[in-house]
Design a protein around this motif. Structure first.
Motif, PDB file in Angstrom:
ATOM      1  N   UNK A  16      -3.832  -0.064  -4.170  1.00 51.96           N
ATOM      2  CA  UNK A  16      -2.746  -0.277  -5.132  1.00 51.96           C
ATOM      3  C   UNK A  16      -1.421  -0.616  -4.439  1.00 51.96           C
ATOM      4  N   UNK A  17      -1.043   0.153  -3.428  1.00 53.81           N
ATOM      5  CA  UNK A  17       0.233  -0.072  -2.743  1.00 53.81           C
ATOM      6  C   UNK A  17       0.236  -1.408  -2.002  1.00 53.81           C
ATOM      7  N   UNK A  18      -0.862  -1.724  -1.328  1.00 52.77           N
ATOM      8  CA  UNK A  18      -0.960  -2.986  -0.601  1.00 52.77           C
ATOM      9  C   UNK A  18      -0.892  -4.157  -1.589  1.00 52.77           C
ATOM     10  N   UNK A  19      -1.571  -4.044  -2.731  1.00 56.49           N
ATOM     11  CA  UNK A  19      -1.551  -5.096  -3.727  1.00 56.49           C
ATOM     12  C   UNK A  19      -0.131  -5.322  -4.235  1.00 56.49           C
ATOM     13  N   UNK A  20       0.581  -4.253  -4.478  1.00 53.78           N
ATOM     14  CA  UNK A  20       1.971  -4.355  -4.927  1.00 53.78           C
ATOM     15  C   UNK A  20       2.813  -5.087  -3.885  1.00 53.78           C
ATOM     16  N   UNK A  21       2.657  -4.735  -2.627  1.00 50.24           N
ATOM     17  CA  UNK A  21       3.405  -5.394  -1.546  1.00 50.24           C
ATOM     18  C   UNK A  21       3.074  -6.882  -1.465  1.00 50.24           C
ATOM     19  N   UNK A  22       1.802  -7.222  -1.632  1.00 48.66           N
ATOM     20  CA  UNK A  22       1.383  -8.619  -1.568  1.00 48.66           C
ATOM     21  C   UNK A  22       1.949  -9.427  -2.740  1.00 48.66           C
ATOM     22  N   UNK A  23       1.995  -8.811  -3.915  1.00 47.43           N
ATOM     23  CA  UNK A  23       2.564  -9.491  -5.084  1.00 47.43           C
ATOM     24  C   UNK A  23       4.052  -9.748  -4.869  1.00 47.43           C
ATOM     25  N   UNK A  24       4.759  -8.760  -4.369  1.00 45.79           N
ATOM     26  CA  UNK A  24       6.196  -8.921  -4.103  1.00 45.79           C
ATOM     27  C   UNK A  24       6.416 -10.033  -3.079  1.00 45.79           C
ATOM     28  N   UNK A  25       5.648 -10.025  -2.006  1.00 48.88           N
ATOM     29  CA  UNK A  25       5.800 -11.047  -0.956  1.00 48.88           C
ATOM     30  C   UNK A  25       5.516 -12.440  -1.506  1.00 48.88           C
TER      31      UNK A  25
END
Length: 111
Positions: free
Chosen positions: A64-73
């Motif tokens: 979940x956290x990695x996915x959020x970071x990837x979406x932001x990037x």
């Protein structure tokens, strides 16, 4: 001698071209990706996110956290790209229209 009427006509013409170019911005799109293409975000010329795609392998509670970071990037990359496209579109619409007035920098007007 400075021709005020000619200048006013040029300003009106530039305003019309800017308005026309702004109406076309909704049709511009840019895509940003992150995680080697695992997340893709598409934005339009109104700087709105219109689509998010992600690799299904990322859709797990532990990622979940990695996915959020990837979406932001990916979103940030797409926004940078659309900003460049908007600036280029507006510059093209007014190219040669707005006079170079000494001491008045209008270069950042559309960026």
């Amino acid at each position: 001698m400075f021709d005020f009427m000619n200048m006013m006509n040029k300003v009106k013409e530039a305003q019309a071209k800017i308005k026309e170019a702004q109406a076309k911005l909704v049709h511009l799109t840019a895509e940003g990706e992150s995680g080697a293409g695992m997340v893709k975000v598409t934005v339009n010329g109104e700087r709105k996110v219109v689509k998010i795609e992600m690799d299904e392998s990322l859709i797990t509670p532990q990622d979940k956290e990695m996915l959020s970071d990837l979406i932001v990037a990916a979103t940030n990359i797409a926004m940078e790209q659309i900003d460049a496209k908007i600036k280029a579109e507006m510059k093209a619409a007014t190219d040669g229209m707005i006079p170079n007035i000494p001491g008045m920098d209008l270069g950042g007007m559309f960026g």
